[in-house]
Design a protein around this motif. Sequence first.
Motif, PDB file in Angstrom:
ATOM      1  N   ASP A   1       3.026  -7.090  -1.442  1.00  9.05           N
ATOM      2  CA  ASP A   1       3.324  -5.745  -0.973  1.00  9.05           C
ATOM      3  C   ASP A   1       3.105  -5.723   0.544  1.00  9.05           C
ATOM      4  O   ASP A   1       2.454  -6.606   1.095  1.00  9.05           O
ATOM      5  CB  ASP A   1       2.407  -4.728  -1.645  1.00  9.05           C
ATOM      6  CG  ASP A   1       2.539  -4.761  -3.168  1.00  9.05           C
ATOM      7  OD1 ASP A   1       3.634  -5.054  -3.652  1.00  9.05           O
ATOM      8  OD2 ASP A   1       1.523  -4.504  -3.845  1.00  9.05           O
ATOM      9  N   SER A   2       3.636  -4.703   1.219  1.00 12.72           N
ATOM     10  CA  SER A   2       3.553  -4.705   2.685  1.00 12.72           C
ATOM     11  C   SER A   2       3.232  -3.334   3.236  1.00 12.72           C
ATOM     12  O   SER A   2       3.829  -2.330   2.827  1.00 12.72           O
ATOM     13  CB  SER A   2       4.882  -5.166   3.302  1.00 12.72           C
ATOM     14  OG  SER A   2       5.140  -6.514   3.016  1.00 12.72           O
ATOM     15  N   LEU A   3       2.271  -3.292   4.161  1.00 13.06           N
ATOM     16  CA  LEU A   3       2.074  -2.133   5.015  1.00 13.06           C
ATOM     17  C   LEU A   3       2.893  -2.374   6.269  1.00 13.06           C
ATOM     18  O   LEU A   3       2.810  -3.447   6.883  1.00 13.06           O
ATOM     19  CB  LEU A   3       0.607  -1.959   5.374  1.00 13.06           C
ATOM     20  CG  LEU A   3       0.294  -0.721   6.223  1.00 13.06           C
ATOM     21  CD1 LEU A   3       0.400   0.536   5.365  1.00 13.06           C
ATOM     22  CD2 LEU A   3      -1.088  -0.812   6.851  1.00 13.06           C
TER      23      LEU A   3
ATOM     24  N   TRP B   1      -3.298  -4.655  -1.567  1.00 10.61           N
ATOM     25  CA  TRP B   1      -3.334  -3.281  -1.051  1.00 10.61           C
ATOM     26  C   TRP B   1      -3.791  -2.299  -2.128  1.00 10.61           C
ATOM     27  O   TRP B   1      -4.682  -1.474  -1.907  1.00 10.61           O
ATOM     28  CB  TRP B   1      -1.966  -2.867  -0.521  1.00 10.61           C
ATOM     29  CG  TRP B   1      -1.575  -3.510   0.776  1.00 10.61           C
ATOM     30  CD1 TRP B   1      -0.583  -4.424   0.976  1.00 10.61           C
ATOM     31  CD2 TRP B   1      -2.182  -3.316   2.052  1.00 10.61           C
ATOM     32  NE1 TRP B   1      -0.540  -4.809   2.292  1.00 10.61           N
ATOM     33  CE2 TRP B   1      -1.508  -4.134   2.968  1.00 10.61           C
ATOM     34  CE3 TRP B   1      -3.245  -2.526   2.498  1.00 10.61           C
ATOM     35  CZ2 TRP B   1      -1.856  -4.193   4.321  1.00 10.61           C
ATOM     36  CZ3 TRP B   1      -3.587  -2.571   3.844  1.00 10.61           C
ATOM     37  CH2 TRP B   1      -2.890  -3.394   4.727  1.00 10.61           C
TER      38      TRP B   1
ATOM     39  N   LYS C   1       4.583   5.554   0.651  1.00 10.01           N
ATOM     40  CA  LYS C   1       5.349   4.572  -0.125  1.00 10.01           C
ATOM     41  C   LYS C   1       6.841   4.798   0.062  1.00 10.01           C
ATOM     42  O   LYS C   1       7.327   5.939   0.072  1.00 10.01           O
ATOM     43  CB  LYS C   1       4.974   4.663  -1.594  1.00 10.01           C
ATOM     44  CG  LYS C   1       5.554   3.559  -2.463  1.00 10.01           C
ATOM     45  CD  LYS C   1       5.046   3.664  -3.899  1.00 10.01           C
ATOM     46  CE  LYS C   1       3.561   3.393  -3.981  1.00 10.01           C
ATOM     47  NZ  LYS C   1       3.076   3.372  -5.386  1.00 10.01           N
TER      48      LYS C   1
ATOM     49  N   LEU D   1      -1.783   5.246   0.157  1.00  9.20           N
ATOM     50  CA  LEU D   1      -0.625   4.387  -0.024  1.00  9.20           C
ATOM     51  C   LEU D   1       0.532   5.165  -0.656  1.00  9.20           C
ATOM     52  O   LEU D   1       1.700   4.975  -0.287  1.00  9.20           O
ATOM     53  CB  LEU D   1      -0.984   3.184  -0.892  1.00  9.20           C
ATOM     54  CG  LEU D   1      -1.960   2.179  -0.277  1.00  9.20           C
ATOM     55  CD1 LEU D   1      -2.327   1.102  -1.291  1.00  9.20           C
ATOM     56  CD2 LEU D   1      -1.372   1.550   0.982  1.00  9.20           C
TER      57      LEU D   1
ATOM     58  N   GLU E   1       6.000  -1.398  -1.905  1.00  9.21           N
ATOM     59  CA  GLU E   1       5.363  -2.025  -3.062  1.00  9.21           C
ATOM     60  C   GLU E   1       6.380  -2.903  -3.781  1.00  9.21           C
ATOM     61  O   GLU E   1       7.442  -2.433  -4.209  1.00  9.21           O
ATOM     62  CB  GLU E   1       4.818  -0.973  -4.019  1.00  9.21           C
ATOM     63  CG  GLU E   1       4.080  -1.558  -5.207  1.00  9.21           C
ATOM     64  CD  GLU E   1       3.561  -0.493  -6.155  1.00  9.21           C
ATOM     65  OE1 GLU E   1       2.653  -0.797  -6.938  1.00  9.21           O
ATOM     66  OE2 GLU E   1       4.068   0.648  -6.107  1.00  9.21           O
TER      67      GLU E   1
ATOM     68  N   TYR F   1       4.726   2.033   3.318  1.00  5.75           N
ATOM     69  CA  TYR F   1       4.179   1.051   2.378  1.00  5.75           C
ATOM     70  C   TYR F   1       5.269   0.661   1.393  1.00  5.75           C
ATOM     71  O   TYR F   1       5.860   1.505   0.725  1.00  5.75           O
ATOM     72  CB  TYR F   1       2.979   1.649   1.639  1.00  5.75           C
ATOM     73  CG  TYR F   1       2.436   0.772   0.531  1.00  5.75           C
ATOM     74  CD1 TYR F   1       1.903  -0.477   0.799  1.00  5.75           C
ATOM     75  CD2 TYR F   1       2.456   1.219  -0.797  1.00  5.75           C
ATOM     76  CE1 TYR F   1       1.399  -1.283  -0.220  1.00  5.75           C
ATOM     77  CE2 TYR F   1       1.953   0.433  -1.819  1.00  5.75           C
ATOM     78  CZ  TYR F   1       1.432  -0.819  -1.523  1.00  5.75           C
ATOM     79  OH  TYR F   1       0.936  -1.597  -2.534  1.00  5.75           O
TER      80      TYR F   1
END
Length: 265
Positions: free
Chosen positions: A47-49, A226, A263, A259, A39, A37
Amino acid sequence: MKINTLLLFTAGLLLTSCFKDPNFPDNPVLKSMNLSYKEIGGLQEDDSLIISLDFQDGDGDLGFDASDESHISSPFNEFAFFSYNTNTQRKTVFALDTLTSASDSDLALVENMITVSDRAIPELDTLPPYDFPYTCNNWQEVNITAGNTVLKEDTVYYQKNPRYNNIYVNFFLENSGGEFEEFFWEYLQKPQCNIAYHGRFPIINEVGRETASEGIITYRIPNKGWESTFGNKRFKVRVTILDRAGNYSNAITSEPVTLDDIKIN
């Protein structure tokens, strides 16, 4: 003919692979999955998973070429529509890209597309109602024309073609009882229909030169929500991919994570 369709969201994707000649099965195989993840924290960027999939494929027919018209045409069309002949009581499924305005039978299919009002017909009364969430998945407003002639302008019944996407991502969120329930992004803001995070990744081998391959597919899902949606709750991700022949891989499910657990900087 033309049609006004729903907007489609495509998640970002990176792909690396190496090509060998081992004895892999023709069905794609997912060996493992890693979640991370990223941030960003700003208002402008998401933000991206990030989902990384270790895969193998014996015949190398994974991925779509976004510039290839045949990769968005049947059998990879996005929607299947339905026509109903009241005289014969026959229901016909069809894709718009297979039709021609020069064919009377094709024009009849469009003119007889099943609409919301057709649910009053006894043979069609089991179709889903025009209510949420079916308004997200089964009913669509269309404006189909041939030249200057409007053939159909109505709300019609449709089904999504599972072969349109080649990666399916399902989420499961832990509830207060410690059980994991499927979480649907597309139903998050009822009655508004949001996107699901299924999508398309690009072609791995050049069409016509398919060969056994293995490597890492990295699928990036950007979203500003997210943190606000998942917070510190535990969740799991289940992923399946499929090749252009329609063969599904095994489904692979992550371990429960938060998350913060995944991270990265």
